[in-house]
Scaffold this active site. Structure first.
Site, PDB file in Angstrom:
ATOM      1  N   SER A 126      62.193  33.977  68.233  1.00  0.00           N
ATOM      2  CA  SER A 126      62.495  34.182  66.719  1.00  0.00           C
ATOM      3  C   SER A 126      61.909  32.871  65.918  1.00  0.00           C
ATOM      4  O   SER A 126      62.109  31.942  66.369  1.00  0.00           O
ATOM      5  CB  SER A 126      63.938  34.367  66.372  1.00  0.00           C
ATOM      6  OG  SER A 126      64.228  35.684  67.173  1.00  0.00           O
ATOM      7  N   LEU A 158      51.512  35.375  66.321  1.00  0.00           N
ATOM      8  CA  LEU A 158      50.756  36.574  66.430  1.00  0.00           C
ATOM      9  C   LEU A 158      50.851  37.279  64.752  1.00  0.00           C
ATOM     10  O   LEU A 158      51.649  37.099  64.038  1.00  0.00           O
ATOM     11  CB  LEU A 158      51.043  37.938  67.201  1.00  0.00           C
ATOM     12  CG  LEU A 158      52.463  38.634  66.983  1.00  0.00           C
ATOM     13  CD1 LEU A 158      52.425  39.549  66.090  1.00  0.00           C
ATOM     14  CD2 LEU A 158      53.101  39.038  68.247  1.00  0.00           C
ATOM     15  N   ALA A 159      49.559  37.774  64.384  1.00  0.00           N
ATOM     16  CA  ALA A 159      49.638  38.610  63.026  1.00  0.00           C
ATOM     17  C   ALA A 159      49.572  40.030  63.276  1.00  0.00           C
ATOM     18  O   ALA A 159      48.948  40.612  64.467  1.00  0.00           O
ATOM     19  CB  ALA A 159      48.355  38.150  62.412  1.00  0.00           C
ATOM     20  N   CYS A 272      57.565  37.902  57.200  1.00  0.00           N
ATOM     21  CA  CYS A 272      57.727  36.566  57.514  1.00  0.00           C
ATOM     22  C   CYS A 272      57.389  35.387  56.434  1.00  0.00           C
ATOM     23  O   CYS A 272      58.080  34.390  55.807  1.00  0.00           O
ATOM     24  CB  CYS A 272      57.222  36.260  58.584  1.00  0.00           C
ATOM     25  SG  CYS A 272      57.962  37.067  59.987  1.00  0.00           S
TER      26      CYS A 272
HETATM   27  P1  NAD Z   1      62.603  43.224  64.330  1.00  0.00           P
HETATM   28  O1  NAD Z   1      63.215  43.509  63.058  1.00  0.00           O
HETATM   29  O2  NAD Z   1      61.211  44.109  64.293  1.00  0.00           O
HETATM   30  O3  NAD Z   1      62.944  43.338  65.655  1.00  0.00           O
HETATM   31  C1  NAD Z   1      64.256  42.457  66.087  1.00  0.00           C
HETATM   32  C2  NAD Z   1      64.975  43.237  66.833  1.00  0.00           C
HETATM   33  O4  NAD Z   1      66.066  42.673  67.350  1.00  0.00           O
HETATM   34  C3  NAD Z   1      65.492  44.799  66.327  1.00  0.00           C
HETATM   35  O5  NAD Z   1      65.048  45.735  67.169  1.00  0.00           O
HETATM   36  C4  NAD Z   1      67.267  44.635  66.520  1.00  0.00           C
HETATM   37  O6  NAD Z   1      67.685  45.645  66.780  1.00  0.00           O
HETATM   38  C5  NAD Z   1      67.150  43.454  67.689  1.00  0.00           C
HETATM   39  N1  NAD Z   1      68.350  42.826  67.755  1.00  0.00           N
HETATM   40  C6  NAD Z   1      68.978  42.444  66.416  1.00  0.00           C
HETATM   41  N2  NAD Z   1      70.100  41.579  66.898  1.00  0.00           N
HETATM   42  C7  NAD Z   1      70.246  41.924  68.450  1.00  0.00           C
HETATM   43  C8  NAD Z   1      71.275  41.679  69.501  1.00  0.00           C
HETATM   44  N3  NAD Z   1      72.296  40.781  69.385  1.00  0.00           N
HETATM   45  N4  NAD Z   1      71.105  42.107  70.617  1.00  0.00           N
HETATM   46  C9  NAD Z   1      69.836  42.884  70.918  1.00  0.00           C
HETATM   47  N5  NAD Z   1      68.984  43.073  70.189  1.00  0.00           N
HETATM   48  C10 NAD Z   1      69.113  42.740  68.861  1.00  0.00           C
HETATM   49  O7  NAD Z   1      61.719  41.630  64.161  1.00  0.00           O
HETATM   50  P2  NAD Z   1      60.337  41.261  64.292  1.00  0.00           P
HETATM   51  O8  NAD Z   1      59.264  41.401  63.435  1.00  0.00           O
HETATM   52  O9  NAD Z   1      60.081  41.479  65.896  1.00  0.00           O
HETATM   53  O10 NAD Z   1      60.793  39.470  64.173  1.00  0.00           O
HETATM   54  C11 NAD Z   1      61.531  38.959  65.182  1.00  0.00           C
HETATM   55  C12 NAD Z   1      61.645  37.497  64.885  1.00  0.00           C
HETATM   56  O11 NAD Z   1      60.058  36.982  65.097  1.00  0.00           O
HETATM   57  C13 NAD Z   1      61.996  37.067  63.519  1.00  0.00           C
HETATM   58  O12 NAD Z   1      62.374  35.889  63.507  1.00  0.00           O
HETATM   59  C14 NAD Z   1      60.340  36.886  62.916  1.00  0.00           C
HETATM   60  O13 NAD Z   1      60.489  35.824  62.096  1.00  0.00           O
HETATM   61  C15 NAD Z   1      59.539  36.333  64.066  1.00  0.00           C
HETATM   62  N6  NAD Z   1      58.188  36.591  63.996  1.00  0.00           N
HETATM   63  C16 NAD Z   1      57.737  37.814  63.477  1.00  0.00           C
HETATM   64  C17 NAD Z   1      56.384  38.156  63.547  1.00  0.00           C
HETATM   65  C18 NAD Z   1      55.808  39.550  62.946  1.00  0.00           C
HETATM   66  O14 NAD Z   1      54.702  39.869  62.851  1.00  0.00           O
HETATM   67  N7  NAD Z   1      56.538  40.406  62.806  1.00  0.00           N
HETATM   68  C19 NAD Z   1      55.502  37.093  64.002  1.00  0.00           C
HETATM   69  C20 NAD Z   1      55.838  36.023  64.461  1.00  0.00           C
HETATM   70  C21 NAD Z   1      57.170  35.699  64.386  1.00  0.00           C
HETATM   71  C1  UGA Z   2      51.498  36.152  59.498  1.00  0.00           C
HETATM   72  C2  UGA Z   2      50.817  35.022  60.112  1.00  0.00           C
HETATM   73  O1  UGA Z   2      49.374  35.221  59.901  1.00  0.00           O
HETATM   74  C3  UGA Z   2      50.991  34.837  61.723  1.00  0.00           C
HETATM   75  O2  UGA Z   2      50.308  33.807  62.258  1.00  0.00           O
HETATM   76  C4  UGA Z   2      52.437  34.771  61.988  1.00  0.00           C
HETATM   77  O3  UGA Z   2      52.912  34.836  63.297  1.00  0.00           O
HETATM   78  C5  UGA Z   2      53.371  35.883  61.059  1.00  0.00           C
HETATM   79  O4  UGA Z   2      52.783  36.014  59.655  1.00  0.00           O
HETATM   80  C6  UGA Z   2      54.532  35.787  61.257  1.00  0.00           C
HETATM   81  O5  UGA Z   2      55.610  34.682  61.409  1.00  0.00           O
HETATM   82  O6  UGA Z   2      55.442  36.897  61.095  1.00  0.00           O
HETATM   83  P1  UGA Z   2      51.408  38.729  59.351  1.00  0.00           P
HETATM   84  O7  UGA Z   2      52.230  38.619  58.175  1.00  0.00           O
HETATM   85  O8  UGA Z   2      51.612  39.781  60.154  1.00  0.00           O
HETATM   86  O9  UGA Z   2      51.198  37.378  60.024  1.00  0.00           O
HETATM   87  O10 UGA Z   2      49.847  39.014  58.653  1.00  0.00           O
HETATM   88  P2  UGA Z   2      48.639  38.222  57.757  1.00  0.00           P
HETATM   89  O11 UGA Z   2      47.309  38.464  58.276  1.00  0.00           O
HETATM   90  O12 UGA Z   2      48.890  36.897  58.012  1.00  0.00           O
HETATM   91  O13 UGA Z   2      48.901  38.747  56.395  1.00  0.00           O
HETATM   92  C7  UGA Z   2      49.884  38.424  55.572  1.00  0.00           C
HETATM   93  C8  UGA Z   2      49.871  38.915  54.115  1.00  0.00           C
HETATM   94  O14 UGA Z   2      48.836  38.305  53.514  1.00  0.00           O
HETATM   95  C9  UGA Z   2      49.320  40.421  54.086  1.00  0.00           C
HETATM   96  O15 UGA Z   2      49.985  41.259  53.179  1.00  0.00           O
HETATM   97  C10 UGA Z   2      47.778  40.177  53.732  1.00  0.00           C
HETATM   98  O16 UGA Z   2      47.130  41.367  53.308  1.00  0.00           O
HETATM   99  C11 UGA Z   2      47.852  39.231  52.935  1.00  0.00           C
HETATM  100  N1  UGA Z   2      46.593  38.319  52.801  1.00  0.00           N
HETATM  101  C12 UGA Z   2      46.143  37.909  54.154  1.00  0.00           C
HETATM  102  C13 UGA Z   2      45.780  38.166  51.947  1.00  0.00           C
HETATM  103  O17 UGA Z   2      46.144  38.504  50.781  1.00  0.00           O
HETATM  104  N2  UGA Z   2      44.710  37.266  51.808  1.00  0.00           N
HETATM  105  C14 UGA Z   2      44.396  36.764  52.981  1.00  0.00           C
HETATM  106  O18 UGA Z   2      43.356  36.068  52.865  1.00  0.00           O
HETATM  107  C15 UGA Z   2      44.952  36.871  54.125  1.00  0.00           C
END
Ligand code: NAD
Ligand code: UGA
Length: 460
Positions: A126, A158-159, A272
């Site tokens: 996370s 990852l995005a 995020c």
């Molecule tokens: P998400 O909400 O999709 O998934 C989180 C999951 O954790 C949920 O399914 C929830 O039920 C589960 N959960 C919560 N508390 C729990 C517990 N105590 N025991 C078991 N399961 C539990 O969230 P996500 O998008 O996967 O993001 C997770 C983390 O990764 C965040 O900190 C986020 O900032 C980070 N992150 C997200 C992205 C992205 O693209 N979504 C990219 C990079 C980093």
């Molecule tokens: C972003 C980061 O790119 C990841 O590296 C990171 O892991 C992730 O957040 C996270 O921590 O959750 P994500 O939000 O999945 O990934 O997607 P992005 O491609 O970054 O786009 C984010 C937003 O910016 C979208 O709404 C997209 O449409 C917008 N965007 C992106 C723009 O408006 N202009 C751009 O040039 C690029």
């Protein structure tokens, strides 16, 4: 080796599926308290839409990849436990609307401490405030003094929409840990050895724990800052007659600036960027650095302004009223190739248009009707009027249906299929004058104008 991941969301699911797929010798369990989500991971329709994900899951599921709700069992049996639970912005109490809500992370740490019967490596997947590893360590060692715990930071970059590509061929993997003692070093090496099964060693970076935690927040802040920067320039373009795409192209050719993340838009969304910048802002204030806090907060403010500017432009152009007009909304996810709508700019823009009493006909290729309705359900104190405006929200099954009889087209997500639509046919079915607002600069403006549209894009 047995490993597990607590949290089967957008990160936990794809990340662990990739590890299982690339490392057939490792047994990977992904566990979650949400039984519906786990059932979906075990079904044919995965809970996350992500190009290429089905393939990876199908290859590993049942072989060395398992999804279940047995959180305790997975913790007990695993040598390495990834924590990938949600860390949303706090909505209450101290630090409300800024700080990260760490209750899910803390619940995991307490569960691990209670259940663990032997030493564990706990990996922060996370995104967390700097020094969270310290709190986790204190909870683990305070509750369970029988066993040793190593805490590593391994943020995910990852995005969405490109997650599989990013996981398979990442720019880098970052692992933060304490290499001052032998156990810490060994834990880092163990995690490195997993990724090294498919990622070149020179792309696996190891740092101290706090650098790793801070690098994640910083990377997101820098990426979002680029978008806010180009979006701020889009307003200058609209005022002066410059074209933001041309400006972005010209500056992106400078190898010091580079071409990526310069796509002007209706504003960034996703779960995020905003959350992580606010988290950084809170940290800066906490550490007595208000100037730094304000600097980064402006990235979020600029984004809010960009979204507002876009909806206000629509209202102004449509003769200062959209009340009872039909607006066709193309796209609801926060970017293309995902079904995720968290913090989607479409939500704020649709809400603003609903406040103006517009009727919306919304089409998105991957977002369900339920998700759209839920996204637009009233938020107390923000948009009370949308409660009685539910009848104004139609969800269309295709873009042509959405546009039929509409006063304006509004593109909010850059789905590829929107570029290829038959805009002649769409124009014929719309009210006159027919307006088009491209919030992603994906449509050919001169073609639209030739057809007869009065057409607007960002920064032109
Ligand atoms: P998400 O909400 O999709 O998934 C989180 C999951 O954790 C949920 O399914 C929830 O039920 C589960 N959960 C919560 N508390 C729990 C517990 N105590 N025991 C078991 N399961 C539990 O969230 P996500 O998008 O996967 O993001 C997770 C983390 O990764 C965040 O900190 C986020 O900032 C980070 N992150 C997200 C992205 C992205 O693209 N979504 C990219 C990079 C980093
Ligand atoms: C972003 C980061 O790119 C990841 O590296 C990171 O892991 C992730 O957040 C996270 O921590 O959750 P994500 O939000 O999945 O990934 O997607 P992005 O491609 O970054 O786009 C984010 C937003 O910016 C979208 O709404 C997209 O449409 C917008 N965007 C992106 C723009 O408006 N202009 C751009 O040039 C690029």
């Amino acid at each position: 080796m047995k490993i597990c991941c607590v949290g089967a969301g957008y990160v936990g699911g794809p990340t662990m599926a990739m590890i299982a797929y690339k490392c057939p010798g490792i047994e990977v369990r992904v566990v979650d308290v949400d039984s519906d989500r786990i059932a979906a991971w075990n079904s044919e329709t995965l809970p996350v839409f992500e190009p290429g994900l089905d393939d990876v899951v199908l290859k590993a599921r049942g072989r060395n990849l398992f999804f279940s709700t047995d959180v305790d069992g997975a913790i007990r049996d695993s040598e390495i436990i990834f924590v990938s639970v949600n860390t949303p912005t706090k909505t209450y109490g101290m630090g409300a609307n800024r700080a990260a809500d760490l209750r899910f992370v803390e619940a995991c740490a307490r569960r691990i401490a209670e259940v663990a019967q032997d030493p564990k490596i706990v990996v922060e997947k996370s995104t967390l405030p700097v020094r969270t590893a310290e709190s986790i360590s204190r909870i683990l060692h305070g509750t369970n003094s029988r066993n040793g715990f190593q805490i590593l930071s391994n943020p995910e970059f990852l995005a969405e929409g490109t997650a599989i590509k990013n996981l398979e061929d990442p720019d880098r993997v970052l692992i933060g840990g304490e290499s001052s003692d032998a156990e810490g070093k060994e834990a880092v090496e163990k995690l490195v050895s997993i990724y090294a099964q498919w990622i070149p060693r020179d792309r696996i970076l190891t740092t101290n724990t706090w650098s790793s935690e801070l690098s994640k927040l910083t990377a997101n802040a820098f990426l979002a800052q680029r978008i806010s920067s180009i979006n701020s320039i889009s307003a200058v373009c609209e005022a002066t007659g410059a074209d933001v795409d041309e400006v972005a192209y010209a500056i992106g050719k400078d190898s010091r600036i580079g071409p990526k993340f310069l796509q002007a838009s209706v504003g960034f969304g996703g779960s995020c960027f905003k959350k992580d910048i606010l988290n950084l802002v809170y940290l800066c204030d906490y550490f007595g650095l208000p100037e730094v806090a304000q600097y980064w907060e402006q990235v979020v403010r600029m984004n809010d302004w960009q979204k507002r500017r876009f909806s206000e432009r629509i209202v102004k152009v449509l003769f200062n009223t959209v009340a009872d007009k039909k607006l066709a909304i193309l796209g609801f996810s926060f970017k293309k190739d995902t079904n995720d709508t968290r913090e989607s700019p479409a939500i704020d823009i649709c809400r603003a248009l609903l406040e103006e009493k517009a009727g919306l006909s919304i089409y998105d290729p991957r977002v369900t009707k339920e998700q759209i309705k839920a996204g637009l359900s009233p938020v107390k104190g923000v948009s009370e009027s949308t409660a009685q405006d539910d009848h104004r929200i139609q969800v269309a099954s295709d873009p042509y249906q959405a546009a039929d009889g509409a006063h304006a087209l509004v593109v909010l997500t850059e789905w590829d299929e929107f570029v290829r639509l038959d805009y002649d046919r769409i124009y014929q079915s719309m009210k006159r004058p027919a307006f088009a607002f491209d919030g992603r600069n994906i449509l050919n403006q001169s073609e639209l104008r030739q057809i007869g549209f009065e057409s607007y894009a960002i920064g032109r």
